[in-house]
Each structure stands twice: as C-alpha cells, then as structure tokens.
Design a protein around this motif. Structure first.
Motif, mmCIF file in Angstrom:
data_model
loop_
_atom_site.group_PDB
_atom_site.id
_atom_site.type_symbol
_atom_site.label_atom_id
_atom_site.label_comp_id
_atom_site.label_asym_id
_atom_site.label_seq_id
_atom_site.Cartn_x
_atom_site.Cartn_y
_atom_site.Cartn_z
ATOM 1 N N LYS A 74 -57.755 -20.537 -19.913
ATOM 2 C CA LYS A 74 -57.287 -19.483 -18.990
ATOM 3 C C LYS A 74 -55.893 -19.806 -18.465
ATOM 4 O O LYS A 74 -55.023 -18.929 -18.393
ATOM 5 C CB LYS A 74 -58.249 -19.342 -17.807
ATOM 6 N N LEU A 75 -55.676 -21.081 -18.063
ATOM 7 C CA LEU A 75 -54.376 -21.454 -17.499
ATOM 8 C C LEU A 75 -53.278 -21.388 -18.567
ATOM 9 O O LEU A 75 -52.185 -20.885 -18.290
ATOM 10 C CB LEU A 75 -54.437 -22.844 -16.858
ATOM 11 N N ARG A 76 -53.572 -21.850 -19.782
ATOM 12 C CA ARG A 76 -52.564 -21.776 -20.853
ATOM 13 C C ARG A 76 -52.183 -20.317 -21.132
ATOM 14 O O ARG A 76 -51.000 -19.996 -21.292
ATOM 15 C CB ARG A 76 -53.080 -22.443 -22.134
ATOM 16 N N ALA A 77 -53.165 -19.440 -21.181
ATOM 17 C CA ALA A 77 -52.895 -18.021 -21.432
ATOM 18 C C ALA A 77 -52.059 -17.426 -20.298
ATOM 19 O O ALA A 77 -51.112 -16.670 -20.533
ATOM 20 C CB ALA A 77 -54.203 -17.255 -21.592
ATOM 21 N N LEU A 78 -52.392 -17.785 -19.066
ATOM 22 C CA LEU A 78 -51.683 -17.275 -17.895
ATOM 23 C C LEU A 78 -50.218 -17.718 -17.892
ATOM 24 O O LEU A 78 -49.312 -16.933 -17.624
ATOM 25 C CB LEU A 78 -52.394 -17.773 -16.625
ATOM 26 N N VAL A 79 -49.997 -18.979 -18.211
ATOM 27 C CA VAL A 79 -48.645 -19.549 -18.186
ATOM 28 C C VAL A 79 -47.873 -19.184 -19.452
ATOM 29 O O VAL A 79 -46.649 -19.196 -19.472
ATOM 30 C CB VAL A 79 -48.730 -21.091 -17.992
ATOM 31 N N ASN A 82 -49.023 -23.217 -25.122
ATOM 32 C CA ASN A 82 -50.202 -23.668 -25.842
ATOM 33 C C ASN A 82 -50.559 -25.113 -25.539
ATOM 34 O O ASN A 82 -51.504 -25.645 -26.087
ATOM 35 C CB ASN A 82 -50.060 -23.452 -27.360
ATOM 36 N N LYS A 83 -49.787 -25.759 -24.645
ATOM 37 C CA LYS A 83 -50.116 -27.137 -24.285
ATOM 38 C C LYS A 83 -49.814 -27.395 -22.820
ATOM 39 O O LYS A 83 -48.703 -27.172 -22.350
ATOM 40 C CB LYS A 83 -49.333 -28.114 -25.160
ATOM 41 N N LEU A 84 -50.834 -27.872 -22.099
ATOM 42 C CA LEU A 84 -50.709 -28.302 -20.709
ATOM 43 C C LEU A 84 -51.556 -29.558 -20.564
ATOM 44 O O LEU A 84 -52.549 -29.718 -21.268
ATOM 45 C CB LEU A 84 -51.254 -27.241 -19.740
ATOM 46 N N GLN A 85 -51.179 -30.434 -19.634
ATOM 47 C CA GLN A 85 -51.997 -31.626 -19.406
ATOM 48 C C GLN A 85 -51.835 -32.118 -17.982
ATOM 49 O O GLN A 85 -50.853 -31.800 -17.312
ATOM 50 C CB GLN A 85 -51.632 -32.734 -20.393
ATOM 51 N N GLY A 107 -43.748 -28.977 0.714
ATOM 52 C CA GLY A 107 -42.957 -30.187 0.882
ATOM 53 C C GLY A 107 -42.782 -30.994 -0.388
ATOM 54 O O GLY A 107 -42.240 -32.091 -0.359
ATOM 55 N N SER A 108 -43.224 -30.458 -1.519
ATOM 56 C CA SER A 108 -43.030 -31.156 -2.791
ATOM 57 C C SER A 108 -41.537 -31.394 -2.999
ATOM 58 O O SER A 108 -40.716 -30.541 -2.666
ATOM 59 C CB SER A 108 -43.587 -30.304 -3.937
ATOM 60 N N THR A 109 -41.195 -32.554 -3.548
ATOM 61 C CA THR A 109 -39.780 -32.875 -3.765
ATOM 62 C C THR A 109 -39.125 -31.889 -4.725
ATOM 63 O O THR A 109 -37.921 -31.685 -4.673
ATOM 64 C CB THR A 109 -39.617 -34.320 -4.280
ATOM 65 N N THR A 110 -39.905 -31.271 -5.596
ATOM 66 C CA THR A 110 -39.436 -30.176 -6.441
ATOM 67 C C THR A 110 -40.385 -29.006 -6.239
ATOM 68 O O THR A 110 -41.600 -29.189 -6.295
ATOM 69 C CB THR A 110 -39.425 -30.573 -7.933
ATOM 70 N N PRO A 111 -39.881 -27.798 -5.964
ATOM 71 C CA PRO A 111 -40.759 -26.638 -5.723
ATOM 72 C C PRO A 111 -41.245 -26.003 -7.023
ATOM 73 O O PRO A 111 -40.732 -24.991 -7.462
ATOM 74 C CB PRO A 111 -39.865 -25.688 -4.919
ATOM 75 N N TRP A 112 -42.235 -26.624 -7.656
ATOM 76 C CA TRP A 112 -42.776 -26.098 -8.919
ATOM 77 C C TRP A 112 -43.530 -24.800 -8.682
ATOM 78 O O TRP A 112 -44.013 -24.555 -7.577
ATOM 79 C CB TRP A 112 -43.724 -27.135 -9.529
ATOM 80 N N PRO A 113 -43.675 -23.959 -9.714
ATOM 81 C CA PRO A 113 -44.457 -22.722 -9.577
ATOM 82 C C PRO A 113 -45.913 -23.039 -9.202
ATOM 83 O O PRO A 113 -46.446 -24.078 -9.585
ATOM 84 C CB PRO A 113 -44.399 -22.085 -10.966
ATOM 85 N N VAL A 114 -46.521 -22.127 -8.450
ATOM 86 C CA VAL A 114 -47.889 -22.336 -7.959
ATOM 87 C C VAL A 114 -48.808 -21.247 -8.507
ATOM 88 O O VAL A 114 -48.505 -20.057 -8.418
ATOM 89 C CB VAL A 114 -47.927 -22.316 -6.416
ATOM 90 N N TYR A 115 -49.934 -21.692 -9.052
ATOM 91 C CA TYR A 115 -50.996 -20.809 -9.542
ATOM 92 C C TYR A 115 -52.242 -21.123 -8.727
ATOM 93 O O TYR A 115 -52.633 -22.291 -8.627
ATOM 94 C CB TYR A 115 -51.245 -21.046 -11.036
ATOM 95 N N ILE A 116 -52.835 -20.089 -8.141
ATOM 96 C CA ILE A 116 -54.000 -20.283 -7.268
ATOM 97 C C ILE A 116 -55.181 -19.497 -7.818
ATOM 98 O O ILE A 116 -55.052 -18.319 -8.157
ATOM 99 C CB ILE A 116 -53.680 -19.838 -5.822
ATOM 100 N N ASP A 148 -45.206 -17.626 -2.841
ATOM 101 C CA ASP A 148 -45.022 -16.646 -3.903
ATOM 102 C C ASP A 148 -45.868 -17.045 -5.113
ATOM 103 O O ASP A 148 -45.414 -17.062 -6.256
ATOM 104 C CB ASP A 148 -43.540 -16.530 -4.285
ATOM 105 N N ALA A 149 -47.122 -17.419 -4.826
ATOM 106 C CA ALA A 149 -48.018 -17.950 -5.848
ATOM 107 C C ALA A 149 -48.596 -16.848 -6.727
ATOM 108 O O ALA A 149 -48.752 -15.711 -6.293
ATOM 109 C CB ALA A 149 -49.147 -18.723 -5.182
ATOM 110 N N THR A 150 -48.936 -17.219 -7.939
ATOM 111 C CA THR A 150 -49.631 -16.338 -8.873
ATOM 112 C C THR A 150 -51.125 -16.541 -8.672
ATOM 113 O O THR A 150 -51.613 -17.670 -8.767
ATOM 114 C CB THR A 150 -49.247 -16.686 -10.322
ATOM 115 N N VAL A 151 -51.846 -15.462 -8.374
ATOM 116 C CA VAL A 151 -53.292 -15.528 -8.173
ATOM 117 C C VAL A 151 -53.976 -15.027 -9.436
ATOM 118 O O VAL A 151 -53.637 -13.955 -9.945
ATOM 119 C CB VAL A 151 -53.726 -14.666 -6.965
ATOM 120 N N ALA A 152 -54.928 -15.819 -9.945
ATOM 121 C CA ALA A 152 -55.622 -15.432 -11.179
ATOM 122 C C ALA A 152 -56.919 -16.217 -11.290
ATOM 123 O O ALA A 152 -57.154 -17.184 -10.569
ATOM 124 C CB ALA A 152 -54.733 -15.727 -12.384
#
Length: 158
Positions: A74-79, A82-85, A107-116, A148-152
């Motif tokens: 599901k997460l690979r399709a959403l993002v 074809n590879k996540l770890q 407060g993350s040192t880098t503001p990575w995208p958020v999926y909830i 500004d998270a992606t909800v799925a």
C-alpha cells in the motif's frame, strides 16, 4: 547558541506551525499495551512515527497507530515507488536527529514528507516527543493539517 533538546525542537516546530501539543514525562514501557496503560489510553491511540528510506536515499515518515504495521504494498503504491525500507537506527538518527523510540516528524532535522494512516483521523493521539521518557499528545487532525500530511490506508493489523 546551545543545541535544543529533542522535546524543545518538537515544541519549537509545533509552535511555528500553530500546532498545540502537550509533552508529558512518562516511565519506560516494555510493550505497546504497557505504554497505553501508563498513558491511560488505548493502544490504537499511540502512533508510531516510522522513518522509511527510499532507494534514492531520501526519506519519508509513515505514522501508524499501535496494533498496526506498515503495509509495504500500500505504501509503495501511494508513494509511487517499487522499493522502500526501514533504515537502520544510525540512518534514522541521521535523517531526523532523533533516536528510535523518540522519532516524530515535528522538529525533524529534515522536514521529510509525512504519510498518516487513515485510522488516526479524528483522534487525540500520543507519539514520540523527541527524547526518551516523554510522550507528546496532539489532535491528529490538527497534526495532519500542520504537517500537510497525506492521509491514506497504509497499514495492516499486526
């Protein structure tokens, strides 16, 4: 200038986003159930902030409620990859500035995208607060808006 503690980074980022958070001290817990009991909430109200590595060495946050795990298909399709770890602890620390067990997108040192995960919507949840021995409480819908998270649907039962 002194470096901010993890919890202070969380508070500063939340304040900058206009997000109300409560950070409390808590004893260490050996399980999700024990943590929920200590906090007086259900296990599903504890949200795990997982750092996920893409093949191009960028990251994202996947926020999943207690009792559930990332559904990799599901997460690979959403993002759209074809590879996540899950990276090892040292890479997660380098990517966020937080040790495992304390990780939060705030407060993350880098503001990575958020999926909830959609199961979190409409709840008041607890999550990592940037340092051991602390938990953060936040309204999930306000958190989603502030990040500004992606909800799925991105999880399966554990």
């Amino acid at each position: 200038m002194t470096e901010l503690s993890g919890a202070d980074r969380v508070r500063a980022d939340a304040a900058a986003r206009g997000l109300e958070v409560d950070i409390i001290e808590r004893p260490a817990a050996r399980s999700l159930e024990e943590a929920a009991e200590l906090l007086g909430i259900s296990p599903g109200d504890i949200v795990k902030s997982l750092v996920v590595k893409r093949s191009d060495d960028t990251y994202l946050f996947a926020l999943v409620p207690g009792g559930r795990k990332i559904s990799w298909p599901k997460l690979r399709a959403l993002v759209g990859v074809n590879k996540l770890q899950l990276p090892d602890a040292s890479l997660a620390l380098a990517a966020t500035g937080y040790e495992r067990g304390t990780i939060t997108p705030l407060g993350s040192t880098t503001p990575w995208p958020v999926y909830i995960d959609e199961a979190v919507v409409g709840r008041r949840v607890s999550m990592g607060a940037g340092e051991h021995g602390r938990s953060l409480f936040v309204d999930a819908d306000a958190l989603i808006a502030a990040l500004d998270a992606t909800v799925a649907d991105l999880s399966d039962p554990e």
